[in-house]
Design a protein around this motif. Structure first.
Motif, PDB file in Angstrom:
ATOM      1  N   TYR A 188      36.275 -26.947  44.949  1.00  0.00           N
ATOM      2  CA  TYR A 188      36.420 -25.603  44.400  1.00  0.00           C
ATOM      3  C   TYR A 188      36.618 -24.624  45.549  1.00  0.00           C
ATOM      4  CZ  TYR A 188      35.006 -21.649  41.338  1.00  0.00           C
ATOM      5  OH  TYR A 188      34.948 -20.492  40.595  1.00  0.00           O
ATOM      6  N   VAL A 189      37.645 -23.799  45.469  1.00  0.00           N
ATOM      7  CA  VAL A 189      37.932 -22.807  46.503  1.00  0.00           C
ATOM      8  C   VAL A 189      37.548 -21.428  45.995  1.00  0.00           C
ATOM      9  CG1 VAL A 189      39.838 -21.527  47.557  1.00  0.00           C
ATOM     10  CG2 VAL A 189      39.708 -23.995  47.817  1.00  0.00           C
ATOM     11  N   THR A 190      36.835 -20.666  46.802  1.00  0.00           N
ATOM     12  CA  THR A 190      36.469 -19.302  46.439  1.00  0.00           C
ATOM     13  C   THR A 190      36.179 -18.493  47.693  1.00  0.00           C
ATOM     14  OG1 THR A 190      34.938 -17.945  45.135  1.00  0.00           O
ATOM     15  CG2 THR A 190      34.015 -19.896  46.197  1.00  0.00           C
ATOM     16  N   HIS A 191      36.319 -17.166  47.571  1.00  0.00           N
ATOM     17  CA  HIS A 191      35.854 -16.278  48.641  1.00  0.00           C
ATOM     18  C   HIS A 191      34.502 -15.689  48.275  1.00  0.00           C
ATOM     19  CE1 HIS A 191      37.790 -13.601  45.708  1.00  0.00           C
ATOM     20  NE2 HIS A 191      36.875 -12.743  46.075  1.00  0.00           N
ATOM     21  N   ASP A 192      34.021 -16.020  47.064  1.00  0.00           N
ATOM     22  CA  ASP A 192      32.766 -15.479  46.547  1.00  0.00           C
ATOM     23  C   ASP A 192      31.621 -16.425  46.897  1.00  0.00           C
ATOM     24  OD1 ASP A 192      30.587 -14.690  45.004  1.00  0.00           O
ATOM     25  OD2 ASP A 192      31.806 -14.087  43.297  1.00  0.00           O
ATOM     26  N   GLN A 193      30.771 -16.007  47.826  1.00  0.00           N
ATOM     27  CA  GLN A 193      29.705 -16.903  48.272  1.00  0.00           C
ATOM     28  C   GLN A 193      28.641 -17.104  47.199  1.00  0.00           C
ATOM     29  OE1 GLN A 193      26.408 -15.804  49.219  1.00  0.00           O
ATOM     30  NE2 GLN A 193      26.775 -13.696  48.663  1.00  0.00           N
ATOM     31  N   VAL A 194      28.558 -16.195  46.202  1.00  0.00           N
ATOM     32  CA  VAL A 194      27.627 -16.414  45.090  1.00  0.00           C
ATOM     33  C   VAL A 194      28.085 -17.616  44.267  1.00  0.00           C
ATOM     34  CG1 VAL A 194      26.649 -15.443  42.978  1.00  0.00           C
ATOM     35  CG2 VAL A 194      26.916 -13.993  45.004  1.00  0.00           C
ATOM     36  N   GLU A 195      29.394 -17.708  43.996  1.00  0.00           N
ATOM     37  CA  GLU A 195      29.928 -18.881  43.305  1.00  0.00           C
ATOM     38  C   GLU A 195      29.645 -20.140  44.105  1.00  0.00           C
ATOM     39  OE1 GLU A 195      34.052 -18.539  42.336  1.00  0.00           O
ATOM     40  OE2 GLU A 195      33.791 -16.786  41.067  1.00  0.00           O
TER      41      GLU A 195
END
Length: 356
Positions: A188-195
Motif C-alpha cells: 500500500y502506497v500513501t503519504h499519510d503516516q496515519v494510514e
C-alpha cells in the motif's frame, strides 16, 4: 517467500529516482510504502507491478524472478487512486470484466463475483452503475475487480486519497478487515503516516528514492533510526531543538539548549564528546508541565475534548507542540514550563543519525 527486491534501481535519463533498494515482504504481510511526495514510493510500486522497467536489480514474487516479466503475467492486481470503473457497466459487469476477457465460464464468473461482493458488502449493489454509488462503494468495486483475479499480490496506489475524512477512516477499517479475511500479500502506497500506522504489518519509510527505515509501526515510532523518520512518523510531528553535549555519566547525557538557556537529560549509551552539537527530538505527548522546565508561551490551543494540543513558542521564537489530556481549563496565551523523562528524549547527530 513473498516479495523480494535486490538492489533495485530506477533512472529517468540522468536522474536517479530509486537508489539500490533491497527489501523482503513475507507472504501474507500488509506492507506500506510511506514518504513525502516525490520520494519514489509510487514508482517503486509500479516497478513491482511491471508498469515501470527497472534500471538495475531484481524483483521476485513467491520465489519467481519477474524483473522482465510483463505485468499481466506477474499475478498481481493493482488498485489506483482513481476508481477507473466503466460508467456504462453495472457493478457486476465491472467486477467480471477481466474474467470475461479470459473467457472464464459464466458459472465460475458468477461464483467469483458473488464471493467478492459478499466480502466487500456489495451484494445489494451488483445491478447498479457507478454513478449510483458513493465514493467508498466505488472504491470497493475497484477492489472487488482485483479480488476476482485471485492475484498473489495486491498493490494499492493511494486508493483513499479521493475520499472525504470519514470515508477514509471507514475504508481503512475495511481494508484491514479484508487483509485478515483473505490473507493475501498487500503493498500500500500513501503519504499519510496515519494510514501507514493503522494498516501496516511493516512500514518502509522512503526519502529521495532511499529506504530510510523499515519495521513494525510502533518500532518506527518509538525507535527511529534518524531525524527524518522521527519527524515523519507521528502526528502531531516530533519537536526538534538544537543543543550541545555537556557531559555524560552512567548512560545519562546532559544537553545544553543554549538558545533558550536550559538543560535536558537524555538516556544515551553512545559516547558523545562534550561540546558536540546535537539535536534532540521530543514527541508532544512526552512533554509534561514541570517546575523549572523549558519555558514557553501558548499561542493557540486545539481542544479536541479528550486531548488538547498546545501550540507554543519558546523564548528564542522556535515553535513547540505539547499534548495535554483530561484538562478543561484553557491555557491559551499563558506561560507554561515543560520537561520530559530522560528515556523520552531522543538524540540525533547533526547529520540526522540517531544516537542511542
Amino acid at each position: 517467500m513473498g516479495i523480494t527486491l535486490n538492489n533495485v534501481k530506477k533512472s529517468f535519463g540522468p536522474i536517479d529516482v530509486i537508489h539500490d533498494v533491497s527489501m523482503e515482504i513475507p507472504t501474507g504481510d500488509f506492507a506500506v510504502f510511506v514518504g513525502p511526495s516525490g520520494c519514489g514510493k509510487s514508482t517503486l510500486l509500479r516497478m513491482i507491478a511491471g508498469l515501470e522497467d527497472t534500471t538495475g536489480g531484481t524483483i521476485s514474487i513467491e520465489g519467481r524472478d519477474v524483473t522482465h516479466v510483463e505485468p499481466a503475467r506477474r499475478e498481481v492486481a493493482m488498485v489506483f487512486q482513481s476508481y477507473a470503473l466503466y460508467p456504462h457497466l453495472t457493478v457486476f459487469e465491472n467486477m467480471a470484466f477481466s474474467l470475461r476477457l479470459k473467457k472464464t465460464p459464466k458459472a465460475r464468473i458468477n461464483d467469483m463475483v458473488q464471493e467478492a461482493a459478499r466480502i466487500l458488502h456489495l451484494e445489494d449493489h451488483l445491478k447498479k452503475r457507478p454513478s449510483e454509488l458513493s465514493g467508498g462503494q466505488r472504491q470497493r468495486v475497484a477492489i472487488g475487480r482485483a479480488i476476482v483475479r485471485q492475484p498473489k499480490v495486491f498493490l494499492f496506489d493511494e486508493p483513499l486519497s479521493n475520499l472525504d475524512a470519514e470515508l477514509r477512516v471507514q475504508m481503512r477499517l475495511e481494508l484491514a478487515r479484508l487483509h485478515k479475511q483473505i490473507g493475501a500479500t498487500m503493498i500500500y502506497v500513501t503519504h499519510d503516516q496515519v494510514e501507514a500506522m493503522t494498516l501496516a504489518d511493516r512500514i518502509f519509510v522512503l526519502k529521495s528514492g532511499v529506504v530510510q527505515q523499515a519495521g513494525r509501526p510502533l518500532e518506527l515510532y518509538d525507535d527511529p533510526d534518524n531525524q527524518f523518520v522521527g519527524g515523519f512518523i507521528g502526528s502531531p510531528a516530533m519537536n526538534f531543538l538544537a543543543g550541545r553535549a555537556l557531559g555524560q555519566q552512567d548512560g545519562l547525557l546532559r544537553i545544553g539548549l543554549d538558545a533558550i538557556g536550559q538543560e535536558l537529560t537524555a538516556r544515551v549509551t553512545t559516547e558523545v564528546a562534550a561540546g558536540t552539537g546535537i539535536r534532540i527530538g521530543l514527541r508532544p505527548e512526552h512533554l509534561q508541565p514541570v517546575d523549572g522546565g523549558i519555558p514557553a508561551t501558548v499561542e493557540m490551543e486545539e481542544d479536541l475534548g479528550g486531548v488538547s494540543y498546545l501550540h507554543a513558542r519558546l523564548s528564542d521564537g522556535r515553535p513547540i507542540v505539547v499534548e495535554m489530556r483530561g484538562r478543561r481549563n484553557s491555557l491559551d496565551g499563558k506561560a507554561i514550563a515543560v520537561g520530559a523523562a530522560p528515556e523520552d528524549v531522543l538524540v540525533f547527530a547533526e547529520n540526522g543519525r540517531r544516537l542511542r
